[in-house]
Scaffold this motif. Sequence first.
Motif, PDB file in Angstrom:
ATOM      1  N   ALA A  12      -6.376 -37.553  10.721  1.00  9.18           N
ATOM      2  CA  ALA A  12      -6.895 -38.631   9.886  1.00  9.18           C
ATOM      3  C   ALA A  12      -8.049 -38.149   9.013  1.00  9.18           C
ATOM      4  O   ALA A  12      -8.110 -38.463   7.820  1.00  9.18           O
ATOM      5  CB  ALA A  12      -7.346 -39.803  10.754  1.00  9.18           C
ATOM      6  N   PHE A  13      -8.969 -37.382   9.584  1.00  7.21           N
ATOM      7  CA  PHE A  13     -10.117 -36.910   8.802  1.00  7.21           C
ATOM      8  C   PHE A  13      -9.650 -36.037   7.640  1.00  7.21           C
ATOM      9  O   PHE A  13     -10.129 -36.162   6.517  1.00  7.21           O
ATOM     10  CB  PHE A  13     -11.093 -36.146   9.690  1.00  7.21           C
ATOM     11  N   GLY A  14      -8.751 -35.120   7.922  1.00  8.10           N
ATOM     12  CA  GLY A  14      -8.134 -34.348   6.848  1.00  8.10           C
ATOM     13  C   GLY A  14      -9.026 -33.313   6.198  1.00  8.10           C
ATOM     14  O   GLY A  14      -8.892 -33.057   4.998  1.00  8.10           O
ATOM     15  N   ALA A  15      -9.927 -32.674   6.951  1.00  8.76           N
ATOM     16  CA  ALA A  15     -10.729 -31.592   6.387  1.00  8.76           C
ATOM     17  C   ALA A  15      -9.844 -30.375   6.134  1.00  8.76           C
ATOM     18  O   ALA A  15      -8.868 -30.150   6.854  1.00  8.76           O
ATOM     19  CB  ALA A  15     -11.856 -31.223   7.348  1.00  8.76           C
ATOM     20  N   PRO A  16     -10.154 -29.562   5.128  1.00  8.79           N
ATOM     21  CA  PRO A  16      -9.368 -28.342   4.917  1.00  8.79           C
ATOM     22  C   PRO A  16      -9.349 -27.433   6.145  1.00  8.79           C
ATOM     23  O   PRO A  16      -8.364 -26.742   6.389  1.00  8.79           O
ATOM     24  CB  PRO A  16     -10.086 -27.661   3.746  1.00  8.79           C
ATOM     25  N   LEU A  17     -10.441 -27.439   6.904  1.00 14.85           N
ATOM     26  CA  LEU A  17     -10.553 -26.597   8.086  1.00 14.85           C
ATOM     27  C   LEU A  17     -11.080 -27.425   9.245  1.00 14.85           C
ATOM     28  O   LEU A  17     -12.023 -28.208   9.086  1.00 14.85           O
ATOM     29  CB  LEU A  17     -11.510 -25.424   7.817  1.00 14.85           C
ATOM     30  N   THR A  18     -10.458 -27.281  10.407  1.00  9.49           N
ATOM     31  CA  THR A  18     -10.975 -27.876  11.636  1.00  9.49           C
ATOM     32  C   THR A  18     -11.075 -26.781  12.674  1.00  9.49           C
ATOM     33  O   THR A  18     -10.112 -26.016  12.869  1.00  9.49           O
ATOM     34  CB  THR A  18     -10.043 -28.977  12.172  1.00  9.49           C
ATOM     35  N   TYR A  19     -12.236 -26.636  13.313  1.00  8.61           N
ATOM     36  CA  TYR A  19     -12.250 -25.688  14.417  1.00  8.61           C
ATOM     37  C   TYR A  19     -12.659 -26.358  15.711  1.00  8.61           C
ATOM     38  O   TYR A  19     -13.464 -27.285  15.743  1.00  8.61           O
ATOM     39  CB  TYR A  19     -13.049 -24.418  14.121  1.00  8.61           C
ATOM     40  N   LEU A  20     -12.003 -25.878  16.770  1.00  7.49           N
ATOM     41  CA  LEU A  20     -12.219 -26.382  18.116  1.00  7.49           C
ATOM     42  C   LEU A  20     -13.232 -25.501  18.821  1.00  7.49           C
ATOM     43  O   LEU A  20     -13.218 -24.278  18.683  1.00  7.49           O
ATOM     44  CB  LEU A  20     -10.908 -26.381  18.909  1.00  7.49           C
ATOM     45  N   LEU A  77     -13.899 -42.541   6.377  1.00 10.44           N
ATOM     46  CA  LEU A  77     -13.180 -43.805   6.196  1.00 10.44           C
ATOM     47  C   LEU A  77     -11.814 -43.772   6.879  1.00 10.44           C
ATOM     48  O   LEU A  77     -11.400 -44.747   7.521  1.00 10.44           O
ATOM     49  CB  LEU A  77     -13.010 -44.106   4.711  1.00 10.44           C
ATOM     50  N   ARG A  78     -11.105 -42.655   6.764  1.00 12.94           N
ATOM     51  CA  ARG A  78      -9.793 -42.564   7.404  1.00 12.94           C
ATOM     52  C   ARG A  78      -9.899 -42.598   8.923  1.00 12.94           C
ATOM     53  O   ARG A  78      -9.066 -43.201   9.612  1.00 12.94           O
ATOM     54  CB  ARG A  78      -9.060 -41.308   6.935  1.00 12.94           C
ATOM     55  N   VAL A  79     -10.937 -41.955   9.479  1.00 14.61           N
ATOM     56  CA  VAL A  79     -11.135 -41.988  10.932  1.00 14.61           C
ATOM     57  C   VAL A  79     -11.500 -43.402  11.379  1.00 14.61           C
ATOM     58  O   VAL A  79     -11.019 -43.882  12.417  1.00 14.61           O
ATOM     59  CB  VAL A  79     -12.204 -40.975  11.367  1.00 14.61           C
ATOM     60  N   LEU A  80     -12.335 -44.089  10.621  1.00 19.46           N
ATOM     61  CA  LEU A  80     -12.673 -45.473  10.968  1.00 19.46           C
ATOM     62  C   LEU A  80     -11.422 -46.341  10.986  1.00 19.46           C
ATOM     63  O   LEU A  80     -11.265 -47.212  11.846  1.00 19.46           O
ATOM     64  CB  LEU A  80     -13.695 -46.031   9.969  1.00 19.46           C
ATOM     65  N   TRP A  81     -10.522 -46.117  10.036  1.00 15.24           N
ATOM     66  CA  TRP A  81      -9.261 -46.862  10.038  1.00 15.24           C
ATOM     67  C   TRP A  81      -8.417 -46.503  11.261  1.00 15.24           C
ATOM     68  O   TRP A  81      -7.855 -47.360  11.926  1.00 15.24           O
ATOM     69  CB  TRP A  81      -8.487 -46.578   8.759  1.00 15.24           C
ATOM     70  N   GLU A  82      -8.330 -45.210  11.547  1.00 12.34           N
ATOM     71  CA  GLU A  82      -7.508 -44.746  12.669  1.00 12.34           C
ATOM     72  C   GLU A  82      -7.958 -45.369  13.988  1.00 12.34           C
ATOM     73  O   GLU A  82      -7.130 -45.703  14.840  1.00 12.34           O
ATOM     74  CB  GLU A  82      -7.568 -43.223  12.753  1.00 12.34           C
ATOM     75  N   MET A  83      -9.265 -45.546  14.158  1.00 12.68           N
ATOM     76  CA  MET A  83      -9.763 -46.103  15.423  1.00 12.68           C
ATOM     77  C   MET A  83      -9.832 -47.624  15.417  1.00 12.68           C
ATOM     78  O   MET A  83     -10.259 -48.231  16.396  1.00 12.68           O
ATOM     79  CB  MET A  83     -11.137 -45.521  15.762  1.00 12.68           C
ATOM     80  N   ALA A 112      -9.122 -52.786   6.170  1.00 19.06           N
ATOM     81  CA  ALA A 112      -8.206 -52.342   5.121  1.00 19.06           C
ATOM     82  C   ALA A 112      -8.175 -50.817   5.089  1.00 19.06           C
ATOM     83  O   ALA A 112      -9.204 -50.157   5.238  1.00 19.06           O
ATOM     84  CB  ALA A 112      -8.640 -52.888   3.761  1.00 19.06           C
ATOM     85  N   HIS A 113      -6.992 -50.264   4.881  1.00 22.88           N
ATOM     86  CA  HIS A 113      -6.869 -48.817   4.791  1.00 22.88           C
ATOM     87  C   HIS A 113      -7.589 -48.315   3.537  1.00 22.88           C
ATOM     88  O   HIS A 113      -7.485 -48.925   2.466  1.00 22.88           O
ATOM     89  CB  HIS A 113      -5.389 -48.423   4.733  1.00 22.88           C
ATOM     90  N   PRO A 114      -8.341 -47.215   3.627  1.00 23.35           N
ATOM     91  CA  PRO A 114      -9.080 -46.723   2.453  1.00 23.35           C
ATOM     92  C   PRO A 114      -8.178 -46.213   1.337  1.00 23.35           C
ATOM     93  O   PRO A 114      -8.626 -46.052   0.206  1.00 23.35           O
ATOM     94  CB  PRO A 114      -9.936 -45.586   3.029  1.00 23.35           C
ATOM     95  N   ARG A 115      -6.904 -45.925   1.638  1.00 15.38           N
ATOM     96  CA  ARG A 115      -5.913 -45.517   0.635  1.00 15.38           C
ATOM     97  C   ARG A 115      -6.333 -44.261  -0.138  1.00 15.38           C
ATOM     98  O   ARG A 115      -6.127 -44.151  -1.349  1.00 15.38           O
ATOM     99  CB  ARG A 115      -5.589 -46.672  -0.315  1.00 15.38           C
ATOM    100  N   VAL A 116      -6.953 -43.342   0.566  1.00 14.84           N
ATOM    101  CA  VAL A 116      -7.219 -42.006   0.030  1.00 14.84           C
ATOM    102  C   VAL A 116      -6.609 -41.008   1.017  1.00 14.84           C
ATOM    103  O   VAL A 116      -6.881 -41.056   2.213  1.00 14.84           O
ATOM    104  CB  VAL A 116      -8.727 -41.738  -0.161  1.00 14.84           C
ATOM    105  N   LYS A 117      -5.761 -40.125   0.498  1.00 15.30           N
ATOM    106  CA  LYS A 117      -5.043 -39.189   1.357  1.00 15.30           C
ATOM    107  C   LYS A 117      -5.743 -37.838   1.383  1.00 15.30           C
ATOM    108  O   LYS A 117      -6.359 -37.434   0.389  1.00 15.30           O
ATOM    109  CB  LYS A 117      -3.604 -39.015   0.854  1.00 15.30           C
ATOM    110  N   PRO A 118      -5.634 -37.110   2.507  1.00 14.49           N
ATOM    111  CA  PRO A 118      -6.127 -35.722   2.517  1.00 14.49           C
ATOM    112  C   PRO A 118      -5.378 -34.900   1.475  1.00 14.49           C
ATOM    113  O   PRO A 118      -4.175 -35.081   1.269  1.00 14.49           O
ATOM    114  CB  PRO A 118      -5.811 -35.245   3.944  1.00 14.49           C
TER     115      PRO A 118
END
Length: 358
Positions: free
Chosen positions: A176-184, A230-236, A241-247
């Motif tokens: 949902a967050f859609g960052a270019p990079l995610t590290y664990l 915003l996408r994470v807030l929607w996911e949870m 309303a969905h923010p309607r912005v895609k990664p």
Amino acid sequence: MKTQVKSTLSDESDGKDFGYLRIPSSTDGSAYGVILVPLIRIRNGAGPRVLIMAGNHGDEYEGQVICAKLAHSLGPGDVKGSLTIVPSLNYPAVKAGRRTSPIDGGNLNRSFPGSPTGSVTEQIAHYVENVLIASSDFVIDLHSGGTSTEFFMPTLVVRRSQDPDRFLQQMRYVKAFGAPLTYLISEATGNDAGVIGACKRQAVDHLTTELGGGGTVSIEGVRVGHDGVLRVLWEMGSLRAHPRVKPEVPTRLMVRGGLHSDDFLHATEDGVFEPYIQLGDHVDRDTIAGVLHSYATPWRTPTEIRFRNAGVVIAKARSGRIDRGDALFVVAQDELPHEPEAMTLLRDTRDTLVVADR
């Protein structure tokens, strides 16, 4: 012991409220002074209790901008539950534009769980952990590289849960967050003395970011961070309303070790560092990262610095002037989760989040 920090916000009423955390600060110039940490609370009925913070380090600006934008744009009609926004968490450091507090030298993200009667930084940490985090269901802590570090792309950081069900939920937030990079990570660079440790003790889910660096405001970092929140807030279930912005791109999932792992490359002596490697480069173990030139004895042969681990360079020091012990580079390695459901989720790049407004 009871905290000395007080909030001026109302306790339970719905609506949008602006106020401060009041922290006692008796100084030569102000015997009965207080430090005022601004905060915003938006509440509308039942739903998730979400805490969004920035300014943990005062020289990290993208998160402060994102929090201000959210505070301006969101109202009670937009949310379900409560949203608490703290744009300038370590207010003395924010005001000074420093990583640490000019009052007590405290690094807030190394000060948890804090103390109710300690220094200003310790009091902030104690209140954040025992009041703000303890009363939340989810925490988003927005960081960037600050003046000393440069990150090559906006990054989401997740402390990986060992519970398969919780890990799958974390991967939903990652997508949902859609960052270019995610590290664990398995441990934070501040161990359990930071917000990640406070959330672990309070059993609260948590995401953090690295959205830029160099002591500036990254346009891309603000965009990715703002839209991702915003996408994470929607996911949870926190937005109506969905923010309607895609990664723009699928996230690249990576894993990074702790501060004492070989993923961190530190200078072994003082000098002026000449890098040979760019952000985003893939390096092998023993690849030459660059050389240190001695400014005291410039005729001396420069000292080669070599990577101790293979991976992708995700961070580098900003300054050419380096002291012994400074971090020069950080690398991370590509990660494929073993859980089949998580692999399927991350491989599916279609936008599965756009559904009817709630």
